[in-house]
Structures are given as C-alpha cells and as structure tokens.
Design an enzyme around this catalytic site. Structure first.
Site, PDB file in Angstrom:
ATOM      1  N   LYS A 141      37.401  38.619  65.276  1.00  0.00           N
ATOM      2  CA  LYS A 141      38.047  39.222  63.979  1.00  0.00           C
ATOM      3  C   LYS A 141      38.281  40.727  64.110  1.00  0.00           C
ATOM      4  O   LYS A 141      39.274  41.031  63.617  1.00  0.00           O
ATOM      5  CB  LYS A 141      37.189  38.587  62.747  1.00  0.00           C
ATOM      6  N   GLN A 146      29.718  37.192  57.555  1.00  0.00           N
ATOM      7  CA  GLN A 146      29.621  36.245  58.411  1.00  0.00           C
ATOM      8  C   GLN A 146      28.674  35.284  57.949  1.00  0.00           C
ATOM      9  O   GLN A 146      27.394  35.564  57.978  1.00  0.00           O
ATOM     10  CB  GLN A 146      29.551  36.649  59.718  1.00  0.00           C
ATOM     11  N   ASP A 201      37.231  36.686  51.998  1.00  0.00           N
ATOM     12  CA  ASP A 201      36.902  35.376  52.401  1.00  0.00           C
ATOM     13  C   ASP A 201      37.207  34.410  51.502  1.00  0.00           C
ATOM     14  O   ASP A 201      37.221  32.998  51.807  1.00  0.00           O
ATOM     15  CB  ASP A 201      35.505  35.377  53.161  1.00  0.00           C
TER      16      ASP A 201
HETATM   17  N1  GUN Z   1      31.217  30.948  59.297  1.00  0.00           N
HETATM   18  C1  GUN Z   1      32.294  29.780  59.543  1.00  0.00           C
HETATM   19  N2  GUN Z   1      33.610  30.172  59.171  1.00  0.00           N
HETATM   20  C2  GUN Z   1      33.585  31.274  58.510  1.00  0.00           C
HETATM   21  C3  GUN Z   1      34.447  31.957  57.548  1.00  0.00           C
HETATM   22  O1  GUN Z   1      35.642  31.688  57.624  1.00  0.00           O
HETATM   23  N3  GUN Z   1      33.915  33.004  57.278  1.00  0.00           N
HETATM   24  C4  GUN Z   1      32.618  33.632  57.288  1.00  0.00           C
HETATM   25  N4  GUN Z   1      32.436  34.622  56.543  1.00  0.00           N
HETATM   26  N5  GUN Z   1      31.855  32.762  57.770  1.00  0.00           N
HETATM   27  C5  GUN Z   1      32.301  32.029  58.369  1.00  0.00           C
END
Ligand code: GUN
Length: 292
Positions: A54, A98, A121
């Site tokens: 990311k 995350q 998110d």
């Molecule tokens: N863990 C798995 N997918 C995601 C996501 O799209 N965002 C976040 N913050 N954690 C995740």
C-alpha cells in the site's frame, strides 16, 4: 464455454494512473500533496506485506505515505493515541489501521477513534452505518468491496435486478459488498458457513462474490452457467513445486468454474490489485474533503 477473464491488474493500473494524474494536477494548482498514514500493530507477516505494498503504491501515485509501527505489546491507549495524533496532522488525509489487530486490542474502539473524514478504509461504524441506510452517504466506501463493484460495473451493463449471492459475511468484505450491491439495486443473498445447502444457494447467482477464505471451496457444479464470478479469496496452499513452498488460490476452483461462468476474476490479479487502487482513490478523496 470458457469464461472471459476480468483483468483486475489492468483495470487497477488504469485507476492508479488516473489518481496519479489528479495528484499531479493538484500540485500544479498549488494544493498540498495528499497523504496516507498506515498503522501497523505487531508483526503479522501478511499484514506487513499488505502495508508495504500500500505504501509503495502511494509513492508511485505521488501520494505521501506515513508509516506508524507499534509493537505487538502496544496497549489500547497507545494505538488510540497514535490515531489521534494522525487525526491532528494536516499532512495526513487518510488513516488506515491494518486489520486484524492483535487480539488483546478492541478493534471497534480503535476504528471509532479515526476522524470520519480520514477513514479511507470506510470501517468507522458511522461510515458503515451510513452505507447500510437508504439516502445516506458514507464519507468513504471500504476498498475491497468498492473494487468488486468497480469490476462488476466494467463487466455488466447494470446490476439492477440481478441475483447476487455473497458467500461470506465478514466486516471487511462480505457485509459491505452486500450493502453496496443492495445500493446498486441487485437482489442480494448473503450465505456463509452455517447456511443450509450452500451449492443450491450459489447456483441461483447471476453474480457471485466469493469471500469466505476457504481455498477452492466453490466448485464448477455450484455455478450457474453464464454467471459472473468475483473471487475475493487469497489463500496459501502448499505446493512443493514452488520455490516458496506454496501458491495462492482463491475461494473458487478456478479451472472448473472458468468452464461454466461467463466472466471470472483470477487469483492473483483479480480483486487484489483493485483494493490498493480504491485506497489511492479514497486518499485523493480525503485530500479533497480536507479542502471543504
Ligand atoms: N485486512 C485485510 N483487508 C484489509 C483492508 O482492506 N484494510 C485493512 N485496514 N485491513 C485489512
């Protein structure tokens, strides 16, 4: 009939290129560089990989990235105060915590701390609540679900009235993608590990979203001929022929289902790249919201 492959990698690259152009236009207009902060708690190896990719994608798009890393022993107060600091930082337009967090932490309380207008998110309870209600607009839509809908909109002329089946009910994918499908006027069924006769339910789908996290669970005879299949699963299975010792497979038995479906996303190269593309788009939106 062999299904047409939905090339998520190429579609995501196109979105990322557009975000990059918009970021450059902002800079040319004298506006600040958009910024994304990632918060990684502990040392889950998959989470480390996701956060790294990311941050790399941000840099490629000209978005500034800020990495906050906390040890697995971090307290609830530590994590919440890190988020509050980012809420106050005007260089940061998006905050991504995350998931999953280490089990001693209260995930909902952490997500609740994020400033709504930086919730790239889309997991803040208020944004999810707005997503679930008619006539309300969330500030952000969760990235993987938004990526699934983007791929469907590229594939089908409309989602209105289609029978969509979502296999899985997670907070990150299953539930929000079902809400988005309802908003797009699809007729939506959510099914999961406790549903009776899963194959029969899945066989009703014109559009299938598989998001259960079970390697190759959906077999060829579960799928209606001509269905559009979106495979969200990313599962490691042992494979001695690979240097790494494993390979990635989806929640769909690809080789079987591609002979039945009209369109299918591969794993890797389907939904995965879309998540990051939507995150960049959301961060750009965060920068735009900050100017209002
Ligand atoms: N863990 C798995 N997918 C995601 C996501 O799209 N965002 C976040 N913050 N954690 C995740």
């Amino acid at each position: 009939m062999t299904a047409e492959i939905i090339d998520g990698k190429a579609i995501a690259e196109d979105v990322r290129a557009k975000v990059k152009v918009s970021v450059a236009e902002r800079l040319a207009a004298g506006k600040p560089v958009p910024g994304l902060a990632t918060v990684l708690v502990g040392d889950n190896p998959a989470s480390q990989v996701y956060v790294r990719s990311k941050r790399k994608a941000c840099e490629e798009a000209g978005i500034q990235s800020f990495g906050v890393e906390l040890p697995a022993t971090a307290t609830q107060a530590d994590v919440e105060s890190a988020v509050r600091e980012l809420n106050q930082d005007s260089r940061v337009n998006g905050i991504l915590v995350q998931l999953p967090l280490p089990s001693h932490l209260d995930e909902e309380a952490v997500l609740n701390t994020i400033n709504l207008n930086k919730d790239v998110d889309g997991f803040h309870p208020v944004n999810i609540g707005r997503l679930a209600q008619k006539g309300r607009e969330p500030a952000f839509v969760p990235c993987t679900p938004a990526g699934c809908i983007y791929l469907l909109e590229k594939t089908l002329p409309t989602l209105r009235g289609v029978n969509a089946v979502v296999l899985g009910r997670s907070n990150i994918v299953g539930m929000p993608v079902a809400l988005l499908l309802v908003r797009a006027d699809a007729t939506v069924t959510i099914c999961h590990s406790r549903s009776k006769d899963l194959p029969a339910i899945v066989r009703e789908a014109d559009v299938l979203i598989a998001a259960v996290g079970r390697p190759e669970m959906v077999r060829g005879d579960w799928v209606k001929p001509g269905a559009v299949v979106i495979d969200v699963g990313i599962n490691r299975v042992e494979d001695a022929s690979k240097k790494s010792g494993y390979r990635l497979v989806g929640d769909v038995a690809y080789d079987e289902v591609k002979e039945v479906a009209s369109h299918i996303t591969p794993v890797p190269g389907g939904v995965g790249p879309m998540t990051i593309a939507m995150l960049l788009q959301n961060t750009l939106r965060g920068a735009e919201l900050a100017e209002k």
